[in-house]
Motif scaffolding. Structure first.
Motif, PDB file in Angstrom:
ATOM      1  N   ALA A  86       7.599  -4.582  12.476  1.00 33.79           N
ATOM      2  CA  ALA A  86       9.146  -5.477  12.078  1.00 33.79           C
ATOM      3  C   ALA A  86       9.956  -4.989  11.295  1.00 33.79           C
ATOM      4  CB  ALA A  86       8.741  -7.195  12.311  1.00 33.79           C
ATOM      5  N   GLY A  87       9.929  -3.871  10.815  1.00 30.80           N
ATOM      6  CA  GLY A  87      10.873  -3.235   9.838  1.00 30.80           C
ATOM      7  C   GLY A  87      10.455  -3.563   8.358  1.00 30.80           C
ATOM      8  N   ALA A  88       9.461  -4.760   8.254  1.00 26.37           N
ATOM      9  CA  ALA A  88       9.467  -4.795   6.769  1.00 26.37           C
ATOM     10  C   ALA A  88       8.486  -3.870   6.198  1.00 26.37           C
ATOM     11  CB  ALA A  88       8.773  -6.282   6.865  1.00 26.37           C
ATOM     12  N   GLN A  89       8.319  -3.825   4.978  1.00 31.30           N
ATOM     13  CA  GLN A  89       7.344  -2.824   4.532  1.00 31.30           C
ATOM     14  C   GLN A  89       6.667  -3.650   3.188  1.00 31.30           C
ATOM     15  OE1 GLN A  89       8.407   1.288   4.013  1.00 31.30           O
ATOM     16  NE2 GLN A  89       9.179   1.203   6.035  1.00 31.30           N
ATOM     17  N   SER A  90       5.578  -3.760   3.159  1.00 29.50           N
ATOM     18  CA  SER A  90       4.843  -4.604   1.917  1.00 29.50           C
ATOM     19  C   SER A  90       3.499  -3.986   1.475  1.00 29.50           C
ATOM     20  CB  SER A  90       5.121  -6.134   2.214  1.00 29.50           C
ATOM     21  OG  SER A  90       4.232  -6.874   1.271  1.00 29.50           O
ATOM     22  N   TYR A  91       3.489  -3.762   0.210  1.00 27.98           N
ATOM     23  CA  TYR A  91       2.436  -3.358  -0.323  1.00 27.98           C
ATOM     24  C   TYR A  91       1.360  -4.680  -0.597  1.00 27.98           C
ATOM     25  CZ  TYR A  91       4.079   1.335  -1.669  1.00 27.98           C
ATOM     26  OH  TYR A  91       4.379   2.533  -1.640  1.00 27.98           O
ATOM     27  N   VAL A  92       1.862  -5.826  -0.625  1.00 27.58           N
ATOM     28  CA  VAL A  92       1.185  -7.167  -0.757  1.00 27.58           C
ATOM     29  C   VAL A  92       0.443  -7.271   0.370  1.00 27.58           C
ATOM     30  CG1 VAL A  92       1.291  -9.612  -0.863  1.00 27.58           C
ATOM     31  CG2 VAL A  92       2.396  -7.890  -2.524  1.00 27.58           C
ATOM     32  N   ASP A  93       1.217  -6.956   1.597  1.00 23.89           N
ATOM     33  CA  ASP A  93       0.728  -7.321   3.090  1.00 23.89           C
ATOM     34  C   ASP A  93      -0.330  -6.237   3.188  1.00 23.89           C
ATOM     35  OD1 ASP A  93       2.238  -9.418   3.327  1.00 23.89           O
ATOM     36  OD2 ASP A  93       3.777  -8.145   4.717  1.00 23.89           O
ATOM     37  N   LEU A  94      -0.197  -5.086   3.014  1.00 27.38           N
ATOM     38  CA  LEU A  94      -1.393  -3.915   3.059  1.00 27.38           C
ATOM     39  C   LEU A  94      -2.555  -4.382   2.332  1.00 27.38           C
ATOM     40  CD1 LEU A  94      -2.100  -1.071   4.288  1.00 27.38           C
ATOM     41  CD2 LEU A  94      -0.822  -0.282   2.566  1.00 27.38           C
ATOM     42  N   LEU A  95      -2.477  -4.566   1.102  1.00 26.07           N
ATOM     43  CA  LEU A  95      -3.629  -4.932   0.352  1.00 26.07           C
ATOM     44  C   LEU A  95      -4.176  -6.118   0.902  1.00 26.07           C
ATOM     45  CD1 LEU A  95      -5.077  -4.576  -2.345  1.00 26.07           C
ATOM     46  CD2 LEU A  95      -3.497  -6.045  -3.500  1.00 26.07           C
ATOM     47  N   THR A  96      -3.669  -7.331   1.130  1.00 20.80           N
ATOM     48  CA  THR A  96      -4.198  -8.412   1.702  1.00 20.80           C
ATOM     49  C   THR A  96      -5.108  -8.148   3.007  1.00 20.80           C
ATOM     50  OG1 THR A  96      -2.196  -9.680   0.746  1.00 20.80           O
ATOM     51  CG2 THR A  96      -3.641 -10.849   2.598  1.00 20.80           C
ATOM     52  N   CYS A  97      -4.359  -7.371   3.891  1.00 21.58           N
ATOM     53  CA  CYS A  97      -5.056  -7.071   5.222  1.00 21.58           C
ATOM     54  C   CYS A  97      -6.445  -6.400   4.909  1.00 21.58           C
ATOM     55  CB  CYS A  97      -4.166  -6.139   5.905  1.00 21.58           C
ATOM     56  SG  CYS A  97      -5.104  -5.516   7.400  1.00 21.58           S
ATOM     57  N   ILE A  98      -6.296  -5.487   3.983  1.00 15.85           N
ATOM     58  CA  ILE A  98      -7.872  -4.495   3.710  1.00 15.85           C
ATOM     59  C   ILE A  98      -8.708  -5.609   2.733  1.00 15.85           C
ATOM     60  CG2 ILE A  98      -8.451  -2.633   1.741  1.00 15.85           C
ATOM     61  CD1 ILE A  98      -5.814  -1.220   2.437  1.00 15.85           C
ATOM     62  N   GLN A  99      -8.017  -6.409   1.864  1.00 16.51           N
ATOM     63  CA  GLN A  99      -8.973  -7.365   1.163  1.00 16.51           C
ATOM     64  C   GLN A  99      -9.624  -8.327   2.221  1.00 16.51           C
ATOM     65  OE1 GLN A  99      -6.287  -8.802  -1.827  1.00 16.51           O
ATOM     66  NE2 GLN A  99      -7.157  -7.728  -3.250  1.00 16.51           N
ATOM     67  N   MET A 100      -8.858  -8.725   3.240  1.00 21.37           N
ATOM     68  CA  MET A 100      -9.505  -9.839   4.312  1.00 21.37           C
ATOM     69  C   MET A 100     -10.537  -9.118   5.262  1.00 21.37           C
ATOM     70  SD  MET A 100      -5.803 -12.003   5.245  1.00 21.37           S
ATOM     71  CE  MET A 100      -6.475 -11.919   6.827  1.00 21.37           C
ATOM     72  N   GLU A 101     -10.343  -7.986   5.467  1.00 19.58           N
ATOM     73  CA  GLU A 101     -11.068  -7.235   6.484  1.00 19.58           C
ATOM     74  C   GLU A 101     -12.554  -7.018   5.458  1.00 19.58           C
ATOM     75  OE1 GLU A 101     -12.766  -5.438   9.853  1.00 19.58           O
ATOM     76  OE2 GLU A 101     -10.860  -6.454   9.863  1.00 19.58           O
ATOM     77  N   GLU A 102     -12.311  -6.791   4.431  1.00 15.45           N
ATOM     78  CA  GLU A 102     -13.644  -6.393   3.575  1.00 15.45           C
ATOM     79  C   GLU A 102     -14.357  -7.577   3.304  1.00 15.45           C
ATOM     80  OE1 GLU A 102     -11.985  -4.287   0.183  1.00 15.45           O
ATOM     81  OE2 GLU A 102     -12.079  -2.454   1.109  1.00 15.45           O
ATOM     82  N   ILE A 103     -13.933  -8.797   3.213  1.00 13.18           N
ATOM     83  CA  ILE A 103     -14.339  -9.885   3.072  1.00 13.18           C
ATOM     84  C   ILE A 103     -15.014 -10.104   4.246  1.00 13.18           C
ATOM     85  CG2 ILE A 103     -13.875 -12.753   2.587  1.00 13.18           C
ATOM     86  CD1 ILE A 103     -11.692 -11.845   0.522  1.00 13.18           C
ATOM     87  N   ALA A 104     -14.376 -10.389   5.393  1.00 16.22           N
ATOM     88  CA  ALA A 104     -14.831 -10.743   6.632  1.00 16.22           C
ATOM     89  C   ALA A 104     -16.270  -9.736   6.998  1.00 16.22           C
ATOM     90  CB  ALA A 104     -13.979 -10.416   7.856  1.00 16.22           C
ATOM     91  N   ASN A 105     -16.329  -8.392   6.627  1.00 17.40           N
ATOM     92  CA  ASN A 105     -17.278  -7.517   6.867  1.00 17.40           C
ATOM     93  C   ASN A 105     -18.532  -7.873   6.120  1.00 17.40           C
ATOM     94  OD1 ASN A 105     -15.940  -6.182   9.100  1.00 17.40           O
ATOM     95  ND2 ASN A 105     -15.449  -4.683   7.500  1.00 17.40           N
ATOM     96  N   SER A 106     -18.323  -8.535   4.787  1.00 18.08           N
ATOM     97  CA  SER A 106     -19.292  -8.992   3.990  1.00 18.08           C
ATOM     98  C   SER A 106     -20.132 -10.150   4.276  1.00 18.08           C
ATOM     99  CB  SER A 106     -18.699  -9.027   2.507  1.00 18.08           C
ATOM    100  OG  SER A 106     -18.014 -10.145   2.237  1.00 18.08           O
ATOM    101  N   LEU A 107     -19.340 -10.944   5.131  1.00 21.19           N
ATOM    102  CA  LEU A 107     -20.037 -12.110   5.534  1.00 21.19           C
ATOM    103  C   LEU A 107     -21.369 -11.990   6.509  1.00 21.19           C
ATOM    104  CD1 LEU A 107     -16.600 -14.311   6.287  1.00 21.19           C
ATOM    105  CD2 LEU A 107     -18.346 -14.273   4.291  1.00 21.19           C
ATOM    106  N   PRO A 108     -22.233 -12.842   6.285  1.00 22.60           N
ATOM    107  CA  PRO A 108     -23.253 -12.583   6.985  1.00 22.60           C
ATOM    108  C   PRO A 108     -23.133 -12.864   8.442  1.00 22.60           C
ATOM    109  CG  PRO A 108     -23.780 -14.642   5.583  1.00 22.60           C
ATOM    110  CD  PRO A 108     -22.434 -13.919   5.121  1.00 22.60           C
ATOM    111  N   ASN A 109     -23.568 -12.156   9.371  1.00 24.78           N
ATOM    112  CA  ASN A 109     -23.597 -12.259  11.031  1.00 24.78           C
ATOM    113  C   ASN A 109     -24.146 -13.529  11.443  1.00 24.78           C
ATOM    114  OD1 ASN A 109     -22.546 -11.888  13.632  1.00 24.78           O
ATOM    115  ND2 ASN A 109     -23.748 -10.093  14.027  1.00 24.78           N
TER     116      ASN A 109
END
Length: 123
Positions: A86-109
């Motif tokens: 949507a034209g917005a560019q944010s390092y905060v959003d990029l970092l948050t996305c990566i961190q959330m995925e890493e947390i999700a992947n670390s949770l037990p299945n």
């Protein structure tokens, strides 16, 4: 002429980091200016200042530099797409996305959870 030769020389030189592995250079100033203007227009009592927004983006950029090479390219690409949509560019959003995925992947299945099934209820 010299500028053209210099450009060709730079293009032909080997860089230490492949282009695909480089962290994106985002234009966060526009996002921060828009965020500040929206906060003020909404009359928020604690509107984020331009300086605070830029500080947050710079901090996120520094944190990303520390983890970028260790992040899977597919995750980097997906999160970069989300952080620049949507034209917005944010390092905060990029970092948050990566961190959330890493947390999700670390949770037990959770094994044994199968969800709803019409055939199971017909026993």
């Amino acid at each position: 002429m010299k500028a053209a030769l210099l450009s060709l020389a730079l293009l032909g030189s080997n860089s230490s980091i492949p282009v695909a592995d480089r962290m994106p250079e985002l234009k966060v100033e526009a996002l921060c200016q828009a965020t500040t203007a929206i906060d003020k227009a909404m009359g928020l009592s604690e509107a984020q200042s331009l300086a605070d927004c830029m500080r947050d983006e710079t901090t996120a950029q520094q944190q990303l530099q520390a983890i970028w090479q260790g992040t899977a390219p597919s995750l980097r690409d997906r999160c970069e797409g989300e952080a620049t949509s949507a034209g917005a560019q944010s390092y905060v959003d990029l970092l948050t996305c990566i961190q959330m995925e890493e947390i999700a992947n670390s949770l037990p299945n959770p094994s044994g959870l199968r969800g709803a099934s019409k055939s199971r209820s017909r026993k």
